[in-house]
Scaffold this motif. Sequence first.
Motif, PDB file in Angstrom:
ATOM      1  N   GLY A   7       0.596  -1.420  -0.361  1.00 23.88           N
ATOM      2  CA  GLY A   7      -0.626  -0.030   0.152  1.00 23.88           C
ATOM      3  C   GLY A   7       0.587   0.806  -0.128  1.00 23.88           C
ATOM      4  N   ARG A   8       0.093   2.287   0.115  1.00 21.94           N
ATOM      5  CA  ARG A   8       1.627   3.592   0.502  1.00 21.94           C
ATOM      6  C   ARG A   8       1.535   3.373   1.810  1.00 21.94           C
ATOM      7  N   THR A   9       2.607   5.007   1.109  1.00 21.78           N
ATOM      8  CA  THR A   9       3.125   4.798   2.605  1.00 21.78           C
ATOM      9  C   THR A   9       2.535   6.442   3.866  1.00 21.78           C
ATOM     10  N   LEU A  10       2.148   7.086   3.159  1.00 21.86           N
ATOM     11  CA  LEU A  10       1.240   9.098   3.310  1.00 21.86           C
ATOM     12  C   LEU A  10       0.201   7.724   4.335  1.00 21.86           C
ATOM     13  N   PRO A  11      -0.850   7.137   4.367  1.00 19.94           N
ATOM     14  CA  PRO A  11      -1.664   6.708   5.021  1.00 19.94           C
ATOM     15  C   PRO A  11      -0.608   6.353   6.437  1.00 19.94           C
ATOM     16  N   LEU A  12       0.132   5.347   6.384  1.00 23.55           N
ATOM     17  CA  LEU A  12       0.608   4.638   7.295  1.00 23.55           C
ATOM     18  C   LEU A  12       1.287   5.830   8.189  1.00 23.55           C
ATOM     19  N   VAL A  13       2.517   6.845   7.390  1.00 24.77           N
ATOM     20  CA  VAL A  13       2.812   8.488   8.620  1.00 24.77           C
ATOM     21  C   VAL A  13       1.418   8.830   9.419  1.00 24.77           C
ATOM     22  N   SER A  14       0.471   9.177   8.612  1.00 23.18           N
ATOM     23  CA  SER A  14      -0.715   9.706   8.626  1.00 23.18           C
ATOM     24  C   SER A  14      -0.948   9.123  10.359  1.00 23.18           C
ATOM     25  N   TYR A  15      -1.126   8.127  10.101  1.00 25.79           N
ATOM     26  CA  TYR A  15      -1.633   6.986  11.386  1.00 25.79           C
ATOM     27  C   TYR A  15      -1.180   7.135  12.262  1.00 25.79           C
ATOM     28  N   LEU A  16       0.174   7.360  11.960  1.00 28.04           N
ATOM     29  CA  LEU A  16       1.477   7.229  13.555  1.00 28.04           C
ATOM     30  C   LEU A  16       1.068   8.382  14.414  1.00 28.04           C
ATOM     31  N   ALA A  17       1.413   9.684  13.714  1.00 25.05           N
ATOM     32  CA  ALA A  17       1.645  10.919  13.456  1.00 25.05           C
ATOM     33  C   ALA A  17       0.204  11.112  14.578  1.00 25.05           C
ATOM     34  N   ARG A  18      -1.293  10.476  14.409  1.00 23.30           N
ATOM     35  CA  ARG A  18      -2.608  11.158  14.796  1.00 23.30           C
ATOM     36  C   ARG A  18      -2.467  10.305  16.022  1.00 23.30           C
TER      37      ARG A  18
END
Length: 140
Positions: A7-18
């Motif tokens: 999958g894409r990385t940005l959703p993972l980064v966003s999830y971790l940040a939140r």
Amino acid sequence: MEWSENGRTLPLVSYLARAGWRALDASAEPGDITHRQLLVLTLLNERGELAQRDITQVFGLDASNVVGLLNELEERGLVLRRRDTADRRRHIVALTPEGALVLDSTFTRLASIEDELFRSLSRQERETLHLLLLRIVTSG
């Protein structure tokens, strides 16, 4: 939540940040700063004095939201705002020594949150992740 390996990385980064920001705010004691306040103090710590308008642009926030955020920080003595002598319409914002102390103590809290959030990674993997993200952020 299920994450695809391809999958894409940005959703993972966003999830971790939140998740990290929620944990930071949840761990706050009276007098601690919020994650939004942390972002402003960190920006001032890294870049030095900035025009209030520049802070608005960096975060892509509405100017009234930034004013409210800066009002909170100024009331606590964590930032200082003053009129720009070259342009009286502009406000210059600076981190105070008290703001730097609060920033340091918040980073200590944040370190324990990161330890929990990234517990499945080795120390070396964490360092590599940090360096990769830093490269992305500083290359733009």
